[in-house]
Design a protein around this motif. Structure first.
Motif, PDB file in Angstrom:
ATOM      1  N   ILE A 131       0.817  -1.207   0.000  1.00 31.24           N
ATOM      2  CA  ILE A 131       0.000   0.000   0.000  1.00 31.24           C
ATOM      3  C   ILE A 131       0.855   1.263   0.000  1.00 31.24           C
ATOM      4  N   ASN A 132       2.071   1.156   0.538  1.00 25.91           N
ATOM      5  CA  ASN A 132       2.946   2.331   0.558  1.00 25.91           C
ATOM      6  C   ASN A 132       3.408   2.708  -0.847  1.00 25.91           C
ATOM      7  N   ALA A 133       3.535   1.716  -1.729  1.00 23.52           N
ATOM      8  CA  ALA A 133       3.837   2.004  -3.129  1.00 23.52           C
ATOM      9  C   ALA A 133       2.622   2.608  -3.820  1.00 23.52           C
ATOM     10  N   VAL A 134       1.426   2.201  -3.403  1.00 20.80           N
ATOM     11  CA  VAL A 134       0.200   2.821  -3.918  1.00 20.80           C
ATOM     12  C   VAL A 134       0.168   4.294  -3.539  1.00 20.80           C
ATOM     13  N   ILE A 135       0.546   4.599  -2.300  1.00 21.73           N
ATOM     14  CA  ILE A 135       0.575   6.000  -1.840  1.00 21.73           C
ATOM     15  C   ILE A 135       1.492   6.834  -2.721  1.00 21.73           C
ATOM     16  N   GLN A 136       2.675   6.300  -3.017  1.00 25.06           N
ATOM     17  CA  GLN A 136       3.621   7.034  -3.872  1.00 25.06           C
ATOM     18  C   GLN A 136       3.035   7.307  -5.246  1.00 25.06           C
ATOM     19  N   GLN A 137       2.447   6.281  -5.851  1.00 20.36           N
ATOM     20  CA  GLN A 137       1.913   6.455  -7.203  1.00 20.36           C
ATOM     21  C   GLN A 137       0.649   7.317  -7.202  1.00 20.36           C
ATOM     22  N   ALA A 138      -0.143   7.239  -6.140  1.00 19.49           N
ATOM     23  CA  ALA A 138      -1.333   8.085  -6.054  1.00 19.49           C
ATOM     24  C   ALA A 138      -0.954   9.556  -5.951  1.00 19.49           C
ATOM     25  N   SER A 139       0.232   9.814  -5.416  1.00 19.40           N
ATOM     26  CA  SER A 139       0.745  11.183  -5.360  1.00 19.40           C
ATOM     27  C   SER A 139       1.258  11.645  -6.714  1.00 19.40           C
ATOM     28  N   GLN A 140       1.977  10.758  -7.393  1.00 20.31           N
ATOM     29  CA  GLN A 140       2.649  11.142  -8.631  1.00 20.31           C
ATOM     30  C   GLN A 140       1.798  10.940  -9.877  1.00 20.31           C
ATOM     31  N   LYS A 141       0.993   9.875  -9.890  1.00 21.57           N
ATOM     32  CA  LYS A 141       0.162   9.571 -11.071  1.00 21.57           C
ATOM     33  C   LYS A 141      -1.228   9.149 -10.611  1.00 21.57           C
ATOM     34  N   PRO A 142      -1.989  10.101 -10.070  1.00 26.85           N
ATOM     35  CA  PRO A 142      -3.279   9.753  -9.462  1.00 26.85           C
ATOM     36  C   PRO A 142      -4.283   9.121 -10.414  1.00 26.85           C
ATOM     37  N   ALA A 143      -4.189   9.418 -11.701  1.00 24.61           N
ATOM     38  CA  ALA A 143      -5.145   8.853 -12.658  1.00 24.61           C
ATOM     39  C   ALA A 143      -4.856   7.393 -12.983  1.00 24.61           C
ATOM     40  N   ASP A 144      -3.641   6.945 -12.683  1.00 23.24           N
ATOM     41  CA  ASP A 144      -3.230   5.595 -13.068  1.00 23.24           C
ATOM     42  C   ASP A 144      -3.004   4.651 -11.895  1.00 23.24           C
ATOM     43  N   ALA A 145      -2.818   5.188 -10.714  1.00 17.88           N
ATOM     44  CA  ALA A 145      -2.473   4.355  -9.558  1.00 17.88           C
ATOM     45  C   ALA A 145      -3.598   3.384  -9.217  1.00 17.88           C
ATOM     46  N   PRO A 146      -3.261   2.147  -8.884  1.00 21.99           N
ATOM     47  CA  PRO A 146      -4.299   1.213  -8.426  1.00 21.99           C
ATOM     48  C   PRO A 146      -4.822   1.617  -7.058  1.00 21.99           C
ATOM     49  N   VAL A 147      -5.884   0.962  -6.630  1.00 22.68           N
ATOM     50  CA  VAL A 147      -6.466   1.252  -5.323  1.00 22.68           C
ATOM     51  C   VAL A 147      -6.504  -0.040  -4.507  1.00 22.68           C
ATOM     52  N   MET A 148      -6.175   0.073  -3.229  1.00 24.52           N
ATOM     53  CA  MET A 148      -6.215  -1.083  -2.341  1.00 24.52           C
ATOM     54  C   MET A 148      -7.662  -1.363  -1.950  1.00 24.52           C
ATOM     55  N   VAL A 149      -8.053  -2.656  -2.009  1.00 23.19           N
ATOM     56  CA  VAL A 149      -9.435  -3.010  -1.704  1.00 23.19           C
ATOM     57  C   VAL A 149      -9.549  -4.045  -0.580  1.00 23.19           C
ATOM     58  N   TYR A 150      -8.420  -4.642  -0.170  1.00 23.22           N
ATOM     59  CA  TYR A 150      -8.444  -5.620   0.920  1.00 23.22           C
ATOM     60  C   TYR A 150      -7.064  -5.641   1.556  1.00 23.22           C
ATOM     61  N   GLN A 151      -6.965  -5.104   2.778  1.00 18.13           N
ATOM     62  CA  GLN A 151      -5.679  -5.018   3.452  1.00 18.13           C
ATOM     63  C   GLN A 151      -5.339  -6.363   4.102  1.00 18.13           C
ATOM     64  N   VAL A 152      -4.194  -6.929   3.760  1.00 17.37           N
ATOM     65  CA  VAL A 152      -3.788  -8.225   4.304  1.00 17.37           C
ATOM     66  C   VAL A 152      -2.819  -8.050   5.477  1.00 17.37           C
ATOM     67  N   TYR A 153      -1.739  -7.281   5.274  1.00 15.11           N
ATOM     68  CA  TYR A 153      -0.775  -7.049   6.352  1.00 15.11           C
ATOM     69  C   TYR A 153      -1.200  -5.816   7.133  1.00 15.11           C
ATOM     70  N   ASN A 154      -1.694  -6.042   8.349  1.00 16.55           N
ATOM     71  CA  ASN A 154      -2.109  -4.925   9.192  1.00 16.55           C
ATOM     72  C   ASN A 154      -0.920  -4.190   9.780  1.00 16.55           C
ATOM     73  N   ARG A 155       0.218  -4.873   9.880  1.00 17.40           N
ATOM     74  CA  ARG A 155       1.465  -4.263  10.321  1.00 17.40           C
ATOM     75  C   ARG A 155       2.501  -4.393   9.208  1.00 17.40           C
ATOM     76  N   PRO A 156       3.456  -3.456   9.158  1.00 17.12           N
ATOM     77  CA  PRO A 156       4.469  -3.545   8.110  1.00 17.12           C
ATOM     78  C   PRO A 156       5.492  -4.630   8.417  1.00 17.12           C
ATOM     79  N   PRO A 157       6.018  -5.307   7.389  1.00 14.79           N
ATOM     80  CA  PRO A 157       6.995  -6.368   7.606  1.00 14.79           C
ATOM     81  C   PRO A 157       8.433  -5.862   7.687  1.00 14.79           C
ATOM     82  N   PHE A 158       8.605  -4.562   7.904  1.00 14.69           N
ATOM     83  CA  PHE A 158       9.950  -3.980   7.960  1.00 14.69           C
ATOM     84  C   PHE A 158      10.525  -4.129   9.365  1.00 14.69           C
ATOM     85  N   SER A 159      11.715  -4.711   9.447  1.00  6.76           N
ATOM     86  CA  SER A 159      12.355  -4.936  10.740  1.00  6.76           C
ATOM     87  C   SER A 159      13.853  -4.675  10.662  1.00  6.76           C
ATOM     88  N   VAL A 160      14.419  -4.294  11.799  1.00  7.04           N
ATOM     89  CA  VAL A 160      15.870  -4.324  11.976  1.00  7.04           C
ATOM     90  C   VAL A 160      16.178  -5.677  12.594  1.00  7.04           C
TER      91      VAL A 160
END
Length: 350
Positions: A93-122
């Motif tokens: 969804i974070n990549a969707v946010i980037q594209q919705a900012s830069q190319k709002p007419a073309d960016a896909p839309v999220m319709v079902y959130q699977v990961y409620n938390r981000p998988p980014f870890s140290v």
């Protein structure tokens, strides 16, 4: 004047024509809607619900013919859909946010959130002495230059009072992250935890006792992450197909929550080379770490909290210097979700 026999023949022919026309119309109505669906990466346990939905006929029940292909990364899912090569997919969804900012007419839309938390870890060794983000000061950490975990590190450090200049970041290939950490070439790695967890297992390590996971979500970056997204054209032109897609996936996710082994079995039927035991551990890790959270139990599978998503958009706008911040409604559309009762997983039992 028509004879009785000729009139009967004409009426019979007319009736046959009507019947044929009706049969053709009925067949056309029953023709399934094709949907080209891209995953975020190679086949893994975290994709098992899509194959369960296919195997059990959930897509077919919704009048859909879904083709599922492997992916090239969570962000690549977005660009694949934007190119028109795919109608829907599993991505960040974070990549969707980037594209919705830069190319709002073309960016896909999220319709079902699977990961409620981000998988980014140290990720660091259990005996490294690094118990929090603050202790990254003066350390060398490794991460792929273009990965979200690496790009978000400055924001993570800032939220924990650590000067960015005090942390040395070594650019490395994704497939070397665990190896270089194990060999002591870096003090920590910036990882996609649901991937690194199984990578460690496959390298003979114990990811539960031998390593420490400092999740970005626990240190100020409470973002959402991967989910099911669709092209704007599919959402606009075939909303019932999108609802059916989401319904089928939601049914399958609940099936795999109830019986993870059945999900991995559906996966191995498609890709026999995957290690079923490791993938079942990956699924359990994903449920415990990313998917089944207090928020999920409150609002149900697939949904988001709008205020929290708004804060996530603010974080991404800062981290990626986005000129225009998209609205929550441009990024996530809950109108395709099944009713809350169908998405409920209930309170924790322990």
């Amino acid at each position: 004047m028509l004879t009785l026999t000729r009139r009967a023949a004409l009426l019979a022919g007319f009736g046959l024509a009507l019947a044929m026309s009706s049969a053709i119309s009925s067949a056309a109505a029953q023709t399934p809607t094709p949907i080209r669906f891209t995953l975020d990466w190679k086949y893994q346990g975290i994709h098992s619900w899509y194959f369960v939905a296919q195997e059990k006929g959930y897509f077919r029940d919704e009048g859909l013919e879904v083709t599922i292909d492997q992916g090239e990364g969570s962000a690549a899912t977005v660009t694949r859909i934007m190119s028109g090569a795919y109608d829907a997919g599993f991505g960040d969804i974070n990549a969707v946010i980037q594209q919705a900012s830069q190319k709002p007419a073309d960016a896909p839309v999220m319709v079902y959130q699977v990961y409620n938390r981000p998988p980014f870890s140290v990720l660091t060794k259990a005996d490294s002495g690094i118990d929090s983000i603050k202790e990254l000061a003066g350390q060398k950490v490794g991460g792929p230059a273009g990965s979200a975990a690496t790009r978000l590190l400055p924001a993570l450090l800032a939220r924990n009072g650590v000067a960015e200049t005090s942390v040395e970041v070594l650019n490395m290939q994704p497939n070397l992250q665990e190896q270089m950490l194990i060999r002591g070439e870096v003090a920590a790695s910036l990882v996609f935890n649901v991937t690194s967890y199984v990578n460690l297992i496959q390298q003979g390590q114990d990811p539960d006792t031998g390593f420490r996971w400092l999740d970005y979500a626990d240190y100020g970056l409470d973002l959402y992450s991967n989910g099911v997204m669709v092209s704007q054209s599919l959402a606009r032109d075939k909303p019932e197909a999108v609802k059916g897609l989401v319904r089928a996936i939601n049914r399958a996710v609940k099936d795999v929550i109830a019986d993870p082994a059945s999900g991995v079995k559906a996966l191995t039927a498609i890709e026999p080379l995957v290690d079923a035991k490791s993938e079942q551990r990956r699924v359990a890790f994903a449920f415990d770490t990313l998917m089944i959270t207090p928020e999920t139990r409150k609002i149900g599978l697939g949904d988001v909290d709008d205020a929290r998503l708004g804060r996530s958009i603010d974080v991404m706008a800062e981290a990626y210097t986005l000129q225009d911040k998209p609205k929550v409604s441009q990024v996530f559309d809950r109108s395709f979700l099944p009713p809350p009762g169908e998405r409920s997983i209930g309170p924790a039992t322990n």
